[in-house]
Design a protein around this motif. Sequence first.
Motif, mmCIF file in Angstrom:
data_model
loop_
_atom_site.group_PDB
_atom_site.id
_atom_site.type_symbol
_atom_site.label_atom_id
_atom_site.label_comp_id
_atom_site.label_asym_id
_atom_site.label_seq_id
_atom_site.Cartn_x
_atom_site.Cartn_y
_atom_site.Cartn_z
ATOM 1 N N TYR A 113 0.853 -1.190 0.000
ATOM 2 C CA TYR A 113 0.000 0.000 0.000
ATOM 3 C C TYR A 113 0.885 1.234 0.000
ATOM 4 O O TYR A 113 1.818 1.360 0.802
ATOM 5 C CB TYR A 113 -0.916 0.035 1.222
ATOM 6 C CG TYR A 113 -1.844 1.244 1.237
ATOM 7 C CD1 TYR A 113 -2.962 1.287 0.413
ATOM 8 C CD2 TYR A 113 -1.560 2.339 2.044
ATOM 9 C CE1 TYR A 113 -3.803 2.392 0.409
ATOM 10 C CE2 TYR A 113 -2.400 3.447 2.050
ATOM 11 C CZ TYR A 113 -3.522 3.468 1.232
ATOM 12 O OH TYR A 113 -4.347 4.571 1.223
ATOM 13 N N GLY A 114 0.605 2.132 -0.930
ATOM 14 C CA GLY A 114 1.334 3.390 -1.002
ATOM 15 C C GLY A 114 0.371 4.551 -1.129
ATOM 16 O O GLY A 114 -0.682 4.432 -1.763
ATOM 17 N N ARG A 115 0.735 5.663 -0.526
ATOM 18 C CA ARG A 115 -0.159 6.825 -0.579
ATOM 19 C C ARG A 115 0.658 8.101 -0.696
ATOM 20 O O ARG A 115 1.667 8.274 0.010
ATOM 21 C CB ARG A 115 -1.043 6.901 0.657
ATOM 22 C CG ARG A 115 -2.040 8.069 0.596
ATOM 23 C CD ARG A 115 -3.081 7.979 1.679
ATOM 24 N NE ARG A 115 -4.038 9.073 1.567
ATOM 25 C CZ ARG A 115 -5.076 9.068 0.769
ATOM 26 N NH1 ARG A 115 -5.308 8.016 -0.004
ATOM 27 N NH2 ARG A 115 -5.920 10.091 0.723
ATOM 28 N N GLU A 116 0.219 8.959 -1.604
ATOM 29 C CA GLU A 116 0.797 10.294 -1.708
ATOM 30 C C GLU A 116 0.048 11.194 -0.727
ATOM 31 O O GLU A 116 -1.123 11.524 -0.931
ATOM 32 C CB GLU A 116 0.666 10.832 -3.133
ATOM 33 C CG GLU A 116 1.385 12.162 -3.324
ATOM 34 C CD GLU A 116 1.361 12.628 -4.765
ATOM 35 O OE1 GLU A 116 1.317 13.853 -4.980
ATOM 36 O OE2 GLU A 116 1.383 11.768 -5.667
ATOM 37 N N LEU A 117 0.732 11.564 0.367
ATOM 38 C CA LEU A 117 0.090 12.363 1.416
ATOM 39 C C LEU A 117 -0.225 13.766 0.924
ATOM 40 O O LEU A 117 -1.267 14.332 1.253
ATOM 41 C CB LEU A 117 0.990 12.406 2.652
ATOM 42 C CG LEU A 117 1.405 11.023 3.198
ATOM 43 C CD1 LEU A 117 2.356 11.188 4.371
ATOM 44 C CD2 LEU A 117 0.180 10.220 3.609
ATOM 45 N N LYS A 118 0.689 14.309 0.171
ATOM 46 C CA LYS A 118 0.490 15.548 -0.553
ATOM 47 C C LYS A 118 1.521 15.585 -1.657
ATOM 48 O O LYS A 118 2.321 14.651 -1.791
ATOM 49 C CB LYS A 118 0.599 16.772 0.362
ATOM 50 C CG LYS A 118 1.953 16.943 1.031
ATOM 51 C CD LYS A 118 1.948 18.169 1.936
ATOM 52 C CE LYS A 118 3.311 18.364 2.607
ATOM 53 N NZ LYS A 118 3.320 19.541 3.510
ATOM 54 N N LYS A 119 1.519 16.610 -2.476
ATOM 55 C CA LYS A 119 2.434 16.635 -3.602
ATOM 56 C C LYS A 119 3.875 16.480 -3.128
ATOM 57 O O LYS A 119 4.346 17.218 -2.274
ATOM 58 C CB LYS A 119 2.263 17.948 -4.380
ATOM 59 C CG LYS A 119 3.032 17.965 -5.689
ATOM 60 C CD LYS A 119 2.761 19.234 -6.475
ATOM 61 C CE LYS A 119 3.509 19.223 -7.812
ATOM 62 N NZ LYS A 119 3.248 20.450 -8.596
ATOM 63 N N ASN A 136 8.305 -3.832 5.109
ATOM 64 C CA ASN A 136 9.097 -2.691 4.673
ATOM 65 C C ASN A 136 8.229 -1.443 4.645
ATOM 66 O O ASN A 136 7.033 -1.516 4.358
ATOM 67 C CB ASN A 136 9.652 -2.908 3.258
ATOM 68 C CG ASN A 136 10.469 -4.171 3.133
ATOM 69 O OD1 ASN A 136 11.611 -4.224 3.537
ATOM 70 N ND2 ASN A 136 9.866 -5.214 2.580
ATOM 71 N N PHE A 137 8.848 -0.303 4.952
ATOM 72 C CA PHE A 137 8.147 0.959 4.746
ATOM 73 C C PHE A 137 9.140 2.011 4.273
ATOM 74 O O PHE A 137 10.353 1.918 4.510
ATOM 75 C CB PHE A 137 7.425 1.412 6.018
ATOM 76 C CG PHE A 137 8.331 1.991 7.079
ATOM 77 C CD1 PHE A 137 8.666 3.350 7.091
ATOM 78 C CD2 PHE A 137 8.849 1.181 8.084
ATOM 79 C CE1 PHE A 137 9.493 3.882 8.067
ATOM 80 C CE2 PHE A 137 9.688 1.702 9.064
ATOM 81 C CZ PHE A 137 10.005 3.056 9.052
ATOM 82 N N ASN A 138 8.615 3.018 3.596
ATOM 83 C CA ASN A 138 9.447 4.083 3.056
ATOM 84 C C ASN A 138 8.661 5.393 3.083
ATOM 85 O O ASN A 138 7.579 5.484 2.493
ATOM 86 C CB ASN A 138 9.867 3.753 1.621
ATOM 87 C CG ASN A 138 10.697 4.847 0.995
ATOM 88 O OD1 ASN A 138 11.542 5.438 1.655
ATOM 89 N ND2 ASN A 138 10.448 5.134 -0.266
ATOM 90 N N TYR A 139 9.203 6.373 3.776
ATOM 91 C CA TYR A 139 8.595 7.706 3.827
ATOM 92 C C TYR A 139 9.532 8.684 3.129
ATOM 93 O O TYR A 139 10.738 8.696 3.371
ATOM 94 C CB TYR A 139 8.368 8.144 5.276
ATOM 95 C CG TYR A 139 7.954 9.603 5.402
ATOM 96 C CD1 TYR A 139 6.656 10.007 5.108
ATOM 97 C CD2 TYR A 139 8.880 10.570 5.799
ATOM 98 C CE1 TYR A 139 6.276 11.342 5.216
ATOM 99 C CE2 TYR A 139 8.515 11.899 5.911
ATOM 100 C CZ TYR A 139 7.206 12.275 5.613
ATOM 101 O OH TYR A 139 6.837 13.604 5.717
#
Length: 918
Positions: A331-337, A387-390
């Motif tokens: 699951y991936g999400r664009e929090l803002k641009k 795994n996670f990536n911010y």
Amino acid sequence: MKCKKLFLNRYIIKHLLLISFVSFSIAFKAQNSGIKGVVVDNEKTPLEMVSVAVLSSKDSTFLSYTTTDLKGFFHLQDVPKDTVIIQLNLLGFIQYSKKLVYNNSLIDLKTIILEDDVSSLDEIVIAAVVPIQIKKDTVSYNANSFKVNHDDNIEGLLGKLPGIEIEDGKIISQGNAVTKIMIDGKEFFGGDPSIVLKNISADAIAKVEVIDKKSDEAELTGVSDGNKQIVINFTLKKTKKNRGFGKVSAGLGLDNRYFGNLNYNQFNSKTQLSVIGKFNNINITGSNIKGFLENADGVADESEDDTNGSFNLKQKSLSGFLETKVTGVHYGRELKKKESLNADYFYNASENRGISETNRINFTNTNNFDFNSTNDYLNTTNNHNFNFNYENKSNKTYTIKLRGRFYTDNRTNNLDRKGIYENENQEIVTENNQLSKNTTFKKFGNLNFNFYRRLLKKGRSFNTGFNWGVNNYDKEKDQHTFITRNINTNTPTYQEIIALRDEISNSNNFNLRFKYTEPLGGNHYLNAEVNASFYKADESTDQSRTTIKTTTEEDFIKFDYTFFQNIMRSKLFHSYNTSKINISTTMELYNLRREFGQEIDQIYIKEKLYITPSFLFQYKPKRGEKLRFTYKNIIRAPRLRETNPFINDLSPYFIRTGNVDLQPEKVHSFVSFYNVNSANLTMNFNTKLQYNYSTDAIIRSYAIDDDYIRTSSYQNNGERHRLNAQVRFSKKLNKLGIRFNLNNQFFYNSTNSIVNFNLNKNESQDISTNFVIQNTRKRKVDLKAGVFFGVNNTSFSIEKDLDRKFTTQKYFGMIDVDVTQRLNLNTQLDYIIYNDDKFDIHQELPIWNAAMSYSLSPKNNIVKLVLIDLLNKNVDVFRRSTDNFFEETIGQSLGRYVVLSYTHRLNNGKRKPKEKRS
């Protein structure tokens, strides 16, 4: 030895002359043929990146292509002798088209003016589909230009793209390994290539971009630092966005073979959701199994830490019979641009069983002996990965990155080995039968944080970050050994050993760094960097052993070993950076401190300061061309196991111990790289040369007694030389409608070892050539044929008569035909020949695979019949040479099987337009 060096020199000179001749011929011909011109707008301004394509005048099929450079210039090569149409396209301009009669002589179109067309921004312009474009640091492939079958995954698509190869599970582009894979510019399953390649359908991809990606620091500051990595980005088709897509497939076959696959994806501009699942018993993994392959044939117990002693770099292939279950969610999400968060979970359960046979020749300065064994193994693994990536690039002045990885792995290895030792007279002297069960439970965690800040003055910046990792494992080893000695005499002896060993290891690694860059003017920069690394490991071992001869003896071992390492690095370096040139000269103070030993006994303390220079030069004369050279002075500290003084005698025939007096190994590393991607010449050429020269080399020392018991340790001795050379050349010949790929590799290793207190100099050479030819017009038929030849030569100064040479030859041909829009036929024949002069082995393996698929509806509901190894001839062969033995292992393969499958693609049709509300 002189003959081998002469052969090596002749081989290198021959191939250099061949490449030089081909390059000269192409360059000479390029000046006197083709179609060239200059493209400008109404203001006479040169237009860059104009798509220039040549089409057939008969049916408008694509023939050749290129793009204009900064000066608007183009020169098309490999134009077939015919009446053709040249077509020029650039968004915002009216399409230019002209019919030409080409007769192999140069056609100069002089200056071509493209007229402005504002209306084209709102219209669909039908233009030639250009399969490959080169835009600055990106090579872009149009997926529709390359034939794939309806049920192919991305791995099948990549295998058809020029300039991209898949070797041992790694993706190689422009001569370098691809480090990350993205979908629509976002990471997918932690960027693990193996998961992406095996679980996303090829038909969902519109475009494949191979990006020579700048470092995060360079992207933020706008100052190129020459540090780049190869990244592949897959762009989805518009029909696959904002809706769910995927496929479900299942198959059954003879001998109880089966498989089932599920893949569901839903991507839009803000979110990514993907679910995958696999279960099968046909040796398909669906994930990275590099660690699993370490004991794929059941013989890893004596070589698990022998990386320095092995001269063959080829990874083991999967032997035996594998049953696997895989599931994962991303699951991936664009929090803002420009700010995003991605996370994924992956589970893998596998069972690998089989039988292999190993033949080994051991040698010492006094006598040689053979060891032959039959290995019956059963290996299981259960692992969980998260795994996670911010990433936050929303602010123009700073970038934040946080990445984490956590996994557990529960692995069990069962082995039943029956082995015999033979003396030089081929008499059986000793039998060694062993039953073992090793269980390992491993926990791993890693956090990586980076912060990049651009300051007010252009080029001034700093970045800081840390990397923290924890690695814990618990090993339980249960081993039962039956030994019969002196079989060739009238007084054989018998021995039974029952050993239990528990090892618990806990380690932590923390690395902290800070870097500051100050512009000096005129593209000159001064950089200062400080790096502190702390590594702490504790190992606890309990071992009990019962030895039964005429009497029964018991002994116990218990020790607690601690290891601490601190590395302090202070760098000061000057760099000169432009868009074309990067030059960097570095001087580093490297302080290494090590503390290790048993706390209740003695702690050894070693500390030393080193000065390590490095140098980088990179030059990009034009788009698609790059030259790079680096030099590094590397300090290779002894590893934990190499300094651990406690004896590991769990295996009665292979006893290991470390050396507390080991000194760090000093390595001088030279790497040169040259790459050309030419759309004009439809050519890809890259070459890489790497040479490592080590002093105080950390080598193996062996003591081998009359009972064939090997005792291994380490010491510093002499020098080590390693040379790795690669040359890849790919060229499209439009007149013949083919593309060929040539891949030459050479690896040389020279090092010392100590065998029974005698110096043994080892030299190994691996030379391989791979040539593949395929058709370029693949609308209905995909043809491919090739040949591979590899040879290994290994010599030992301690025993001249045991110099070894083994070869591998492979000839293959493949044809894939779309008989109709729904019916596809595919067949491939591989013919493999193995030769080994020391084992007197000559094997010829014809391997024939075939498949037939039929779509019950357009591009969907696919029924497929797969026939693997129809002649039932395949076996797995793994060969290696080390510093005091060489061996060959022949393992079981899956063999012949037939599977009938059904695949349904989810939401495969075109999206229905939304009904307008009244």
